[in-house]
Design a protein around this motif. Structure first.
Motif, PDB file in Angstrom:
ATOM      1  N   TYR A   1      33.595  41.283  32.803  1.00 47.86           N
ATOM      2  CA  TYR A   1      33.808  39.997  32.159  1.00 47.86           C
ATOM      3  C   TYR A   1      32.953  39.903  30.916  1.00 47.86           C
ATOM      4  O   TYR A   1      31.976  40.608  30.755  1.00 47.86           O
ATOM      5  CB  TYR A   1      33.513  38.838  33.116  1.00 47.86           C
TER       6      TYR A   1
ATOM      7  N   PHE B   1      36.360  45.658  37.616  1.00 42.86           N
ATOM      8  CA  PHE B   1      36.411  44.398  36.897  1.00 42.86           C
ATOM      9  C   PHE B   1      35.218  44.283  35.956  1.00 42.86           C
ATOM     10  O   PHE B   1      34.139  44.788  36.242  1.00 42.86           O
ATOM     11  CB  PHE B   1      36.370  43.216  37.871  1.00 42.86           C
TER      12      PHE B   1
ATOM     13  N   THR C   1      40.328  36.396  40.003  1.00 37.40           N
ATOM     14  CA  THR C   1      41.581  36.810  39.372  1.00 37.40           C
ATOM     15  C   THR C   1      42.768  36.552  40.276  1.00 37.40           C
ATOM     16  O   THR C   1      43.888  36.398  39.798  1.00 37.40           O
ATOM     17  CB  THR C   1      41.560  38.297  38.982  1.00 37.40           C
TER      18      THR C   1
ATOM     19  N   VAL D   1      42.993  40.045  32.394  1.00 40.72           N
ATOM     20  CA  VAL D   1      43.893  39.488  33.400  1.00 40.72           C
ATOM     21  C   VAL D   1      43.758  37.986  33.553  1.00 40.72           C
ATOM     22  O   VAL D   1      44.689  37.343  34.021  1.00 40.72           O
ATOM     23  CB  VAL D   1      43.714  40.172  34.778  1.00 40.72           C
ATOM     24  N   THR D   2      42.625  37.408  33.163  1.00 42.37           N
ATOM     25  CA  THR D   2      42.486  35.961  33.273  1.00 42.37           C
ATOM     26  C   THR D   2      41.432  35.449  32.303  1.00 42.37           C
ATOM     27  O   THR D   2      40.558  36.191  31.871  1.00 42.37           O
ATOM     28  CB  THR D   2      42.154  35.539  34.718  1.00 42.37           C
TER      29      THR D   2
ATOM     30  N   TRP E   1      40.487  43.888  34.103  1.00 45.71           N
ATOM     31  CA  TRP E   1      40.666  44.834  35.201  1.00 45.71           C
ATOM     32  C   TRP E   1      41.037  46.165  34.574  1.00 45.71           C
ATOM     33  O   TRP E   1      42.062  46.258  33.899  1.00 45.71           O
ATOM     34  CB  TRP E   1      41.768  44.324  36.119  1.00 45.71           C
TER      35      TRP E   1
END
Length: 77
Positions: A17, A15, A65, A34-35, A29
């Motif tokens: 960010y 992961f 997530t 993914v978010t 990911w």
């Protein structure tokens, strides 16, 4: 913590960010987004990830997530 990552998947950077100029947090990911977090979720995430080690940050992002992977995704090999 040894029971959480039995397969040692978080030894590599699974992961990641980033925060954009608007303040939104994008969590990816394996390089795929993914978010997106904003507002209270973003503030809570940034407060929890600050000053933690690599493994802990991977676990925090995995929890944020949620259950996005259902098992029907194909591997692009």
């Amino acid at each position: 913590m040894s029971n959480i990552d039995k397969n040692n998947r978080f030894d590599e950077e699974v992961f990641a960010y980033r925060v954009n100029k608007d303040g939104k947090v994008f969590i990816s990911w394996y390089g795929k987004q993914v978010t997106i977090l904003s507002g209270k979720e973003r503030d809570k995430f940034l407060a929890s990830i600050e000053g933690v080690d690599f493994l802990e940050s991977q676990l925090i992002m995995a929890k944020v997530t949620g259950n996005f992977k259902r098992g029907n995704e194909r591997n692009n090999k």
